[in-house]
Design a protein around this motif. Structure first.
Motif, PDB file in Angstrom:
ATOM      1  N   PHE A  48       0.838  -1.201   0.000  1.00 44.89           N
ATOM      2  CA  PHE A  48       0.000   0.000   0.000  1.00 44.89           C
ATOM      3  C   PHE A  48       0.872   1.250   0.000  1.00 44.89           C
ATOM      4  O   PHE A  48       0.549   2.243  -0.638  1.00 44.89           O
ATOM      5  CB  PHE A  48      -0.887  -0.033   1.242  1.00 44.89           C
ATOM      6  N   LEU A  49       2.000   1.193   0.717  1.00 43.02           N
ATOM      7  CA  LEU A  49       2.933   2.314   0.701  1.00 43.02           C
ATOM      8  C   LEU A  49       3.728   2.285  -0.599  1.00 43.02           C
ATOM      9  O   LEU A  49       3.658   3.210  -1.402  1.00 43.02           O
ATOM     10  CB  LEU A  49       3.877   2.230   1.906  1.00 43.02           C
ATOM     11  N   ASP A  50       4.447   1.209  -0.800  1.00 39.53           N
ATOM     12  CA  ASP A  50       5.300   1.070  -1.972  1.00 39.53           C
ATOM     13  C   ASP A  50       5.877  -0.337  -1.948  1.00 39.53           C
ATOM     14  O   ASP A  50       5.988  -0.937  -0.888  1.00 39.53           O
ATOM     15  CB  ASP A  50       6.436   2.098  -1.920  1.00 39.53           C
ATOM     16  N   GLY A 250      11.863  13.240  17.746  1.00 32.81           N
ATOM     17  CA  GLY A 250      10.442  13.436  17.466  1.00 32.81           C
ATOM     18  C   GLY A 250       9.772  12.122  17.095  1.00 32.81           C
ATOM     19  O   GLY A 250       8.637  11.862  17.494  1.00 32.81           O
ATOM     20  N   SER A 254       6.690  10.456  19.058  1.00 31.64           N
ATOM     21  CA  SER A 254       5.463  10.240  18.299  1.00 31.64           C
ATOM     22  C   SER A 254       4.709   9.007  18.803  1.00 31.64           C
ATOM     23  O   SER A 254       3.497   8.921  18.634  1.00 31.64           O
ATOM     24  CB  SER A 254       5.820  10.094  16.829  1.00 31.64           C
ATOM     25  N   ARG A 257       1.387   8.688  20.990  1.00 34.47           N
ATOM     26  CA  ARG A 257       0.006   8.592  20.519  1.00 34.47           C
ATOM     27  C   ARG A 257      -0.625   7.275  20.941  1.00 34.47           C
ATOM     28  O   ARG A 257      -1.848   7.187  21.043  1.00 34.47           O
ATOM     29  CB  ARG A 257      -0.056   8.777  19.016  1.00 34.47           C
ATOM     30  N   ARG A 309       0.515   4.575  10.488  1.00 30.88           N
ATOM     31  CA  ARG A 309       1.327   5.766  10.357  1.00 30.88           C
ATOM     32  C   ARG A 309       2.649   5.605  11.097  1.00 30.88           C
ATOM     33  O   ARG A 309       3.712   5.988  10.599  1.00 30.88           O
ATOM     34  CB  ARG A 309       0.565   6.969  10.911  1.00 30.88           C
ATOM     35  N   TYR A 312       4.754   3.523   8.741  1.00 30.45           N
ATOM     36  CA  TYR A 312       5.176   4.172   7.500  1.00 30.45           C
ATOM     37  C   TYR A 312       6.155   5.313   7.777  1.00 30.45           C
ATOM     38  O   TYR A 312       7.178   5.445   7.106  1.00 30.45           O
ATOM     39  CB  TYR A 312       3.966   4.739   6.758  1.00 30.45           C
ATOM     40  N   VAL A 313       5.835   6.177   8.754  1.00 33.07           N
ATOM     41  CA  VAL A 313       6.641   7.384   8.943  1.00 33.07           C
ATOM     42  C   VAL A 313       7.828   7.121   9.872  1.00 33.07           C
ATOM     43  O   VAL A 313       8.961   7.437   9.540  1.00 33.07           O
ATOM     44  CB  VAL A 313       5.776   8.534   9.499  1.00 33.07           C
TER      45      VAL A 313
ATOM     46  N   THR B  44      -1.584   6.682  -3.271  1.00 36.52           N
ATOM     47  CA  THR B  44      -2.396   6.728  -2.055  1.00 36.52           C
ATOM     48  C   THR B  44      -1.564   6.544  -0.792  1.00 36.52           C
ATOM     49  O   THR B  44      -1.683   7.308   0.174  1.00 36.52           O
ATOM     50  CB  THR B  44      -3.484   5.637  -2.114  1.00 36.52           C
ATOM     51  N   GLY B  45      -0.700   5.527  -0.782  1.00 37.90           N
ATOM     52  CA  GLY B  45       0.100   5.256   0.404  1.00 37.90           C
ATOM     53  C   GLY B  45       0.954   6.437   0.796  1.00 37.90           C
ATOM     54  O   GLY B  45       0.960   6.883   1.951  1.00 37.90           O
ATOM     55  N   ARG B  46       1.659   6.979  -0.190  1.00 38.02           N
ATOM     56  CA  ARG B  46       2.555   8.107   0.121  1.00 38.02           C
ATOM     57  C   ARG B  46       1.766   9.354   0.487  1.00 38.02           C
ATOM     58  O   ARG B  46       2.215  10.169   1.289  1.00 38.02           O
ATOM     59  CB  ARG B  46       3.478   8.370  -1.060  1.00 38.02           C
ATOM     60  N   ILE B  48      -1.057   9.396   2.199  1.00 34.81           N
ATOM     61  CA  ILE B  48      -1.411   9.245   3.617  1.00 34.81           C
ATOM     62  C   ILE B  48      -0.220   9.609   4.490  1.00 34.81           C
ATOM     63  O   ILE B  48      -0.347  10.268   5.520  1.00 34.81           O
ATOM     64  CB  ILE B  48      -1.878   7.805   3.881  1.00 34.81           C
ATOM     65  N   LEU B  49       0.967   9.190   4.052  1.00 29.34           N
ATOM     66  CA  LEU B  49       2.188   9.516   4.781  1.00 29.34           C
ATOM     67  C   LEU B  49       2.347  11.025   4.935  1.00 29.34           C
ATOM     68  O   LEU B  49       2.628  11.550   6.020  1.00 29.34           O
ATOM     69  CB  LEU B  49       3.365   8.972   3.980  1.00 29.34           C
ATOM     70  N   ALA B  52      -0.053  12.531   7.303  1.00 28.01           N
ATOM     71  CA  ALA B  52       0.185  12.148   8.699  1.00 28.01           C
ATOM     72  C   ALA B  52       1.311  12.941   9.342  1.00 28.01           C
ATOM     73  O   ALA B  52       1.402  12.985  10.566  1.00 28.01           O
ATOM     74  CB  ALA B  52       0.501  10.656   8.776  1.00 28.01           C
ATOM     75  N   ILE B  53       2.157  13.567   8.543  1.00 22.88           N
ATOM     76  CA  ILE B  53       3.365  14.179   9.109  1.00 22.88           C
ATOM     77  C   ILE B  53       3.078  15.289  10.129  1.00 22.88           C
ATOM     78  O   ILE B  53       3.670  15.299  11.206  1.00 22.88           O
ATOM     79  CB  ILE B  53       4.296  14.652   7.978  1.00 22.88           C
ATOM     80  N   GLU B  55       0.984  15.591  12.318  1.00 26.16           N
ATOM     81  CA  GLU B  55       0.443  15.119  13.593  1.00 26.16           C
ATOM     82  C   GLU B  55       1.463  15.237  14.719  1.00 26.16           C
ATOM     83  O   GLU B  55       1.103  15.236  15.897  1.00 26.16           O
ATOM     84  CB  GLU B  55      -0.016  13.669  13.463  1.00 26.16           C
ATOM     85  N   THR B  56       2.738  15.347  14.346  1.00 30.66           N
ATOM     86  CA  THR B  56       3.767  15.532  15.370  1.00 30.66           C
ATOM     87  C   THR B  56       3.430  16.699  16.292  1.00 30.66           C
ATOM     88  O   THR B  56       3.679  16.652  17.488  1.00 30.66           O
ATOM     89  CB  THR B  56       5.115  15.807  14.682  1.00 30.66           C
TER      90      THR B  56
END
Lengths: 336, 72
Positions: A48-50, A250, A254, A257, A309, A312-313, B44-46, B48-49, B52-53, B55-56
């Motif tokens: 879904f991401l890549d 950070g 995170s 959450r 999230r 992914y992040v 789509t995936g990227r 959402i990424l 989301a950023i 939110e920090t």
């Protein structure tokens, strides 16, 4: 290759003309993920991401381990977990049909719901504080009480630090196996600096013995890490190095959450319970049902998004390399 | 009692103002992400990424609020 030639030769009855084409050096081989059965539904979430680039790490198994854990920490309620489990099974039975995405997602939700039940037992929660009032014991720490915030926050931070460090270690392995020295040094510096900052925090909270000496050593580790972060990037490194350290900190913060979403879900459930005992009993049942189903709707959606999230992040950014070409087998499926 | 009230107000402000900041950022990124997905669904995936950023910001606000309540 010789075996293939032999096999083809035999299949063609000795009349074979074979021409080998050399692949251009810049051509990337296509990627197909292969995982054990239990982890396979999570491939969908990675794709879904890549798609990972050829020759790089496939994080599916780790995702199958950590994603349900995080969802469980956030939902953490026996009744909600059971309801989510039943709903996920129902959706799979009713709607999966031939849609692979629905099938995979419902399996992911089943794993998350099971983990939510486990954490519900640990927190002693069923429908918010109903379980607590009926005498369900909390094996670890009840989230509705006044003293629940601190252990939950510390647990989230510890899980975050572990997850980020794991990502950094995978990043080190990735850089080393690709032979990228500068990136390897920078990533090692990032790891060192993060470890030093965690040790400094430990000293500041007087959880680590040694006082001034320990603080000095930890500060030194941070300094060495920063130097390694800056090294090899030229003048830009003086800007990017410290920024990357702040970013990594950070990333760890995170994970708070996990505590925040979990507490919000618990308090919503408690408010639903308190509102439902205010009026007459028929109205109470109606109000309780309404607010609990609202909270269940949130619990089915928000924890999964937050856990995704975090992967992914925070996690993937430490090592993941996307941009792979999907593998498509030759030929066509013959539909009966 | 007065002091408790002020601490609670501070904690609320920390979360609330962080949420406003996150909201502003996500509104713009979200709109751009929707536009990008409409053209290229594989993003789509990227997308959402990217959404989301920010939110920090609210997470840091929550960290401050938690510190106010737990430590003070």
């Amino acid at each position: 290759m010789p075996e293939l030639r032999l096999e083809l030769d035999r299949a063609a009855g000795g009349e074979l003309a074979l021409d080998e084409l050399s692949t251009p050096p810049e051509a990337e081989p296509p990627v197909l993920m292969r995982n054990r059965r239990l982890a396979r539904p999570f491939e969908f979430l990675v794709r879904f991401l890549d798609l990972p680039r050829a020759g790089t790490l496939d994080p599916t198994v780790l995702m199958a381990l950590f994603l349900p854990l995080m969802v469980g920490v956030m939902v953490g309620d026996v009744v909600y977990g059971t309801l989510l489990f039943v709903i996920a099974l129902f959706v799979r039975r009713r709607f999966a049909g031939d849609s692979a995405a629905v099938r995979d997602l419902s399996r992911v939700f089943v794993s998350g719901a099971l983990s939510a039940i486990v954490f519900g037992v640990l927190f002693g929660e069923a429908l918010g504080d109903v379980g607590h009032k009926l005498g369900l014991p909390a094996l670890w720490s009840y989230r509705g009480g006044a003293h629940a915030v601190q252990p939950l926050l510390l647990f989230s931070l510890a899980l975050g630090a572990a997850h980020v460090v794991l990502g950094q270690l995978l990043g080190l392995w990735q850089s080393a196996s690709a032979g990228r020295t500068v990136e390897l040094v920078n990533r090692f510096g990032s790891l060192l600096a993060l470890g030093g900052v965690v040790a400094l925090a430990g000293v500041a909270a007087s959880r680590v013995p040694g006082g001034m000496l320990a603080a000095f050593i930890a500060g030194g580790v941070v300094a060495v890490g920063l130097v390694l972060l800056i090294a090899g990037r030229g003048a830009l490194g003086f800007l990017m190095g410290p920024l990357e350290l702040v970013g990594t900190l950070g990333n760890v913060l995170s994970y708070l959450r996990l505590a925040a979403v979990g507490l919000a879900s618990t308090y919503l459930a408690m408010i639903a319970n308190e509102l439902s005992v205010l009026g007459p009993i028929w109205l109470g049942v109606f109000i309780g049902l309404f607010f609990h189903s609202l909270n269940l709707g949130l619990a089915s959606f928000s924890p999964m998004i937050q856990a995704l999230r975090l992967h992914y992040v925070e996690f993937f950014s430490k090592f993941y390399e996307g941009g792979g070409q999907p593998f498509r087998p030759f030929g066509a499926r013959v539909t009966p | 009692m007065m002091q408790h009230g002020l601490l609670a107000l501070g904690a609320g402000l920390a979360v609330g103002l962080g949420a406003i900041g996150t909201g502003f950022a996500q509104a713009r990124i979200g709109a751009a992400a929707m536009a990008a997905i409409a053209e290229k669904p594989e993003l789509t995936g990227r997308a959402i990424l990217m959404v989301a950023i920010p939110e920090t910001m609210i997470i840091l606000g929550f960290a401050v609020a938690a510190m106010i309540i737990v430590l003070l």
